[in-house]
Design a protein around this motif. Structure first.
Motif, PDB file in Angstrom:
ATOM      1  N   UNK A   1     -52.343  16.159 -42.289  1.00 38.48           N
ATOM      2  CA  UNK A   1     -51.116  16.942 -41.776  1.00 38.48           C
ATOM      3  C   UNK A   1     -49.946  16.924 -42.703  1.00 38.48           C
ATOM      4  N   UNK A   2     -49.397  17.969 -43.071  1.00 38.44           N
ATOM      5  CA  UNK A   2     -48.124  17.629 -44.088  1.00 38.44           C
ATOM      6  C   UNK A   2     -46.851  17.577 -43.401  1.00 38.44           C
ATOM      7  N   UNK A   3     -46.062  16.666 -43.823  1.00 41.66           N
ATOM      8  CA  UNK A   3     -45.014  16.564 -43.400  1.00 41.66           C
ATOM      9  C   UNK A   3     -43.821  16.598 -44.372  1.00 41.66           C
ATOM     10  N   UNK A   4     -42.506  17.154 -43.894  1.00 43.69           N
ATOM     11  CA  UNK A   4     -41.473  17.420 -44.804  1.00 43.69           C
ATOM     12  C   UNK A   4     -40.313  16.684 -44.505  1.00 43.69           C
ATOM     13  N   UNK A   5     -39.632  16.039 -45.580  1.00 43.01           N
ATOM     14  CA  UNK A   5     -38.418  15.355 -45.213  1.00 43.01           C
ATOM     15  C   UNK A   5     -37.393  16.096 -46.030  1.00 43.01           C
ATOM     16  N   UNK A   6     -36.160  16.366 -45.611  1.00 38.34           N
ATOM     17  CA  UNK A   6     -35.327  16.844 -46.250  1.00 38.34           C
ATOM     18  C   UNK A   6     -34.081  15.753 -46.728  1.00 38.34           C
ATOM     19  N   UNK A   7     -33.485  16.230 -47.951  1.00 41.07           N
ATOM     20  CA  UNK A   7     -32.520  14.636 -48.306  1.00 41.07           C
ATOM     21  C   UNK A   7     -31.372  15.649 -49.191  1.00 41.07           C
ATOM     22  N   UNK A   8     -30.324  15.103 -49.266  1.00 41.41           N
ATOM     23  CA  UNK A   8     -29.152  15.458 -50.318  1.00 41.41           C
ATOM     24  C   UNK A   8     -28.164  16.266 -49.656  1.00 41.41           C
ATOM     25  N   UNK A   9     -28.308  16.542 -48.201  1.00 37.54           N
ATOM     26  CA  UNK A   9     -27.074  17.294 -47.793  1.00 37.54           C
ATOM     27  C   UNK A   9     -25.863  16.388 -47.706  1.00 37.54           C
ATOM     28  N   UNK A  10     -24.662  16.931 -47.531  1.00 36.88           N
ATOM     29  CA  UNK A  10     -23.301  16.068 -47.196  1.00 36.88           C
ATOM     30  C   UNK A  10     -22.145  17.066 -47.186  1.00 36.88           C
ATOM     31  N   UNK A  11     -21.115  16.661 -47.521  1.00 35.60           N
ATOM     32  CA  UNK A  11     -19.763  17.292 -47.268  1.00 35.60           C
ATOM     33  C   UNK A  11     -19.383  17.433 -48.464  1.00 35.60           C
ATOM     34  N   UNK A  12     -18.906  18.970 -49.012  1.00 34.78           N
ATOM     35  CA  UNK A  12     -18.279  19.315 -50.237  1.00 34.78           C
ATOM     36  C   UNK A  12     -17.240  20.158 -49.731  1.00 34.78           C
ATOM     37  N   UNK A  13     -16.261  20.310 -50.836  1.00 28.73           N
ATOM     38  CA  UNK A  13     -15.204  21.409 -50.631  1.00 28.73           C
ATOM     39  C   UNK A  13     -15.635  22.637 -51.369  1.00 28.73           C
ATOM     40  N   UNK A  14     -15.190  23.724 -50.680  1.00 29.44           N
ATOM     41  CA  UNK A  14     -15.686  25.250 -51.342  1.00 29.44           C
ATOM     42  C   UNK A  14     -15.522  25.029 -52.774  1.00 29.44           C
ATOM     43  N   UNK A  15     -16.676  25.707 -53.387  1.00 25.80           N
ATOM     44  CA  UNK A  15     -16.721  25.726 -54.716  1.00 25.80           C
ATOM     45  C   UNK A  15     -17.641  24.656 -55.512  1.00 25.80           C
ATOM     46  N   UNK A  16     -17.614  23.593 -54.700  1.00 27.09           N
ATOM     47  CA  UNK A  16     -18.588  22.692 -55.121  1.00 27.09           C
ATOM     48  C   UNK A  16     -20.044  23.074 -55.044  1.00 27.09           C
ATOM     49  N   UNK A  17     -20.960  21.808 -55.448  1.00 27.85           N
ATOM     50  CA  UNK A  17     -22.434  22.116 -55.433  1.00 27.85           C
ATOM     51  C   UNK A  17     -23.119  20.886 -54.742  1.00 27.85           C
ATOM     52  N   UNK A  18     -24.196  21.255 -54.272  1.00 29.30           N
ATOM     53  CA  UNK A  18     -25.304  20.174 -53.673  1.00 29.30           C
ATOM     54  C   UNK A  18     -26.786  20.503 -54.005  1.00 29.30           C
ATOM     55  N   UNK A  19     -27.295  19.697 -54.247  1.00 34.00           N
ATOM     56  CA  UNK A  19     -28.885  19.698 -54.456  1.00 34.00           C
ATOM     57  C   UNK A  19     -29.707  18.993 -53.373  1.00 34.00           C
ATOM     58  N   UNK A  20     -30.322  20.031 -52.697  1.00 36.27           N
ATOM     59  CA  UNK A  20     -31.286  19.419 -51.510  1.00 36.27           C
ATOM     60  C   UNK A  20     -32.694  19.144 -52.020  1.00 36.27           C
ATOM     61  N   UNK A  21     -33.329  17.959 -51.388  1.00 34.24           N
ATOM     62  CA  UNK A  21     -34.750  17.869 -51.986  1.00 34.24           C
ATOM     63  C   UNK A  21     -35.653  17.853 -50.542  1.00 34.24           C
ATOM     64  N   UNK A  22     -36.743  18.303 -50.734  1.00 32.23           N
ATOM     65  CA  UNK A  22     -37.649  18.463 -49.812  1.00 32.23           C
ATOM     66  C   UNK A  22     -39.067  17.989 -50.121  1.00 32.23           C
ATOM     67  N   UNK A  23     -39.166  16.731 -49.736  1.00 27.85           N
ATOM     68  CA  UNK A  23     -40.712  15.938 -50.160  1.00 27.85           C
ATOM     69  C   UNK A  23     -41.577  16.188 -49.027  1.00 27.85           C
ATOM     70  N   UNK A  24     -42.811  16.482 -49.512  1.00 29.11           N
ATOM     71  CA  UNK A  24     -43.866  16.661 -48.805  1.00 29.11           C
ATOM     72  C   UNK A  24     -44.795  15.480 -48.921  1.00 29.11           C
ATOM     73  N   UNK A  25     -45.197  15.174 -47.871  1.00 25.15           N
ATOM     74  CA  UNK A  25     -46.321  13.850 -47.695  1.00 25.15           C
ATOM     75  C   UNK A  25     -47.528  14.566 -47.107  1.00 25.15           C
ATOM     76  N   UNK A  26     -48.590  13.926 -47.541  1.00 24.43           N
ATOM     77  CA  UNK A  26     -49.827  14.372 -46.970  1.00 24.43           C
ATOM     78  C   UNK A  26     -50.232  15.557 -48.021  1.00 24.43           C
TER      79      UNK A  26
END
Length: 126
Positions: free
Chosen positions: A1-26
């Motif tokens: 069974x594949x499971x997904x875990x996200x990371x990389x969220x947070x708080x930023x000001x308008x105009x900023x950047x973020x990179x989200x990751x999604x790691x799949x196990x299984x």
């Protein structure tokens, strides 16, 4: 069974950047589509970006086109969502999803996705 875990969220000001990751196990060789969804008012869940893992072709919702980029790293079993030029309307919980679908169906219809991660919160302040 594949499971997904996200990371990389947070708080930023308008105009900023973020990179989200999604790691799949299984491992499930049938999985060929991954994506990112977020809940929005008026819709249960908005599909914002997907990637067809067989050929790395991508799809984006109009609301994020030109600002968000989805990619994948097969060796790490990880998908990414690079978010730039963030606006307050991007504030939401972001969910990583996966599915086995036919080519052309790896888009923003949440009903095709049967594997969901727990989500990661993104908050954009003005």
């Amino acid at each position: 069974q594949v499971q997904l875990v996200e990371s990389g969220g947070g708080s930023v000001q308008a105009g900023g950047s973020l990179r989200l990751s999604c790691a799949a196990s299984g491992y499930d060789s049938r999985i060929n589509c991954m994506g990112w969804f977020r809940p929005v008012s008026g819709k249960e869940r908005e599909g914002i970006a997907t990637i067809y893992t067989d050929d790395s072709s991508t799809w984006y919702a109009d609301s994020v086109k030109g600002r968000f980029t989805m990619s994948q790293d097969h060796a790490k079993n990880t998908a990414y969502l690079q978010m730039t030029s963030l606006i307050p309307e991007d504030t939401a919980m972001y969910y990583c999803v996966a599915a086995s679908v036919g080519y052309g169906y790896c888009r923003g219809d949440w009903r095709y996705y049967n594997i969901w991660g727990p989500g990661t919160q993104v908050t954009v302040s003005s």
